[in-house]
Design an enzyme around this catalytic site. Structure first.
Site, PDB file in Angstrom:
ATOM      1  N   SER A 102      14.221 -46.090   0.105  1.00 37.78           N
ATOM      2  CA  SER A 102      14.980 -45.200   0.151  1.00 37.78           C
ATOM      3  C   SER A 102      16.231 -44.841  -0.191  1.00 37.78           C
ATOM      4  CB  SER A 102      14.890 -44.321   1.493  1.00 37.78           C
ATOM      5  OG  SER A 102      15.650 -44.657   2.634  1.00 37.78           O
ATOM      6  N   ALA A 103      17.088 -46.541   0.244  1.00 39.09           N
ATOM      7  CA  ALA A 103      18.670 -46.468  -0.162  1.00 39.09           C
ATOM      8  C   ALA A 103      18.826 -48.014   0.091  1.00 39.09           C
ATOM      9  CB  ALA A 103      18.911 -46.878   1.005  1.00 39.09           C
ATOM     10  N   GLU A 131       1.260  -1.538   0.184  1.00 42.50           N
ATOM     11  CA  GLU A 131      -0.321   0.367   0.193  1.00 42.50           C
ATOM     12  C   GLU A 131       0.957   1.815  -0.358  1.00 42.50           C
ATOM     13  OE1 GLU A 131      -2.426  -2.839   3.303  1.00 42.50           O
ATOM     14  OE2 GLU A 131      -0.489  -3.126   2.069  1.00 42.50           O
ATOM     15  N   ALA A 135      20.694 -52.288  -0.488  1.00 43.83           N
ATOM     16  CA  ALA A 135      20.912 -52.809   1.376  1.00 43.83           C
ATOM     17  C   ALA A 135      22.395 -51.929   1.939  1.00 43.83           C
ATOM     18  CB  ALA A 135      20.731 -54.262   0.778  1.00 43.83           C
TER      19      ALA A 135
END
Length: 343
Positions: A163-164, A55, A166
């Site tokens: 996620s990965a 403003e 072994a």
């Protein structure tokens, strides 16, 4: 009463607001000043904490033409003195005759601008395109209402949820296009959060980078949770972005510490243990999952156990966006409300 042309003017204000920074303590706000002939005489947007509000920028651009004008602003004008003065007072002092705003201010400290303007004799109308304005500031609005940052948990996994591998290797589950998307979304949060386990295993930089590896844009605060010692040579401790270490493992207290730093959204990239801790506490609000078209068969899962004993008790998400990025799939989903807000 909303008049013909008001929606068009407010959409212009919303487009201006989108020019502001996303990951900022303050909301993105745009403003347009229109004279009694319908001509735009001033406009502006907020460029981030410490800079003039939308403003104020629009009023400066309008100058004397602001007297008797209508101002369209995407958020109820503030009514308090912080880094800048109250916009409600500035609008009244400029002699505007009418203010139309979208979203009511959920910040109890700054709200009350509409009432203040009415007391000054200014015609005020609110709620025009309010849903669009709130969506524009989703994280900020959430933080103002809930009193804590919004948490987005990101993970990458194979189709069988690993996620990965072994042997612990995880680079790279997803392809370059998905990783670039991660950097783009990471840059929309004020902080990126991992545990010490992730730092010790992967030595991530946790910065926002382009395809060439160079840092781009504003860097989020890097936050590491956990009591284990981080090696001094860890990339997360370099000077490429600020870093905060939190030895307290409690997710609720971690978010309280980040709220005190005016962080509105946290990008949670921690491993399965940290993700489980936030899920148990009911402190994950959105999931961004990248699924690679591969099968590993073994290795750590994307999230550790977090107290789901039977299928009937499964935490079912609400997916709202599913796309392919290169060969990978990205799923974005919100979580049902748990009624838990941390400690």
């Amino acid at each position: 009463m909303i008049e013909a042309g008001d929606v068009t003017r407010m959409r212009r204000a919303l487009n201006l607001a989108r020019l502001g920074p996303v990951a900022d303590p303050n909301p993105r706000v745009g403003a347009v000043v229109v004279d009694d002939t319908g001509g735009v005489v001033g406009e502006g947007y907020h460029r981030g904490a410490g800079s003039p509000h939308a403003e104020a920028v629009a009023l400066v651009a309008a100058g004397a033409a602001a007297a008797g004008a209508t101002v369209f602003v995407t958020l109820e004008p503030c009514n308090h003195t912080g880094r800048t003065g109250p916009c409600s007072r500035a609008l009244a002092a400029a002699g505007v005759s009418r203010v139309v705003y979208s979203q009511s201010d959920p910040n109890a400290t700054a709200s009350g601008g509409a009432e203040s303007l009415r007391d000054a004799g200014v015609q005020v109308e609110g709620g025009l395109l309010a849903a669009e304005a709130a969506e524009l500031n989703q994280a900020w609005t959430f933080a103002m209402v809930r009193g804590r940052p919004r948490v987005v948990w990101k993970f990458a996994a194979s189709l069988d949820g690993r996620s990965a591998a072994a042997d612990g290797t995880s680079r790279w589950i997803t392809g370059p296009a998905a990783r670039a998307d991660v950097h783009a979304l990471r840059g929309e949060s004020g902080a990126v959060l991992v545990g010490t386990g992730t730092v010790l295993a992967d030595d991530p930089a946790l910065t926002v980078r382009g395809p060439d590896g160079a840092r781009t844009g504003r860097q989020p605060l890097r936050v590491v949770m956990g009591r284990r010692v981080i090696p001094p040579a860890a990339r997360v401790l370099d000077d490429s972005a600020p870093t905060l270490q939190l030895q307290d493992p409690d997710p609720g207290r971690a978010l309280a510490a980040l709220a005190a730093r005016e962080i509105r959204q946290v990008w949670l990239e921690g491993g399965p243990t940290l993700a489980a801790a936030f899920l148990r506490a009911g402190l994950v609000d959105e999931v961004v999952a990248y699924l690679a078209p591969m099968l590993l068969g073994d290795g750590p899962s994307a999230v550790a156990g977090f107290g789901i004993p039977t299928m009937d008790a499964a935490l079912r998400l609400n997916p709202y966006d599913v796309i392919t990025i290169g060969p990978d799939i990205r799923v974005r989903a919100t979580l049902p409300s748990t009624g838990q807000e941390g400690h």
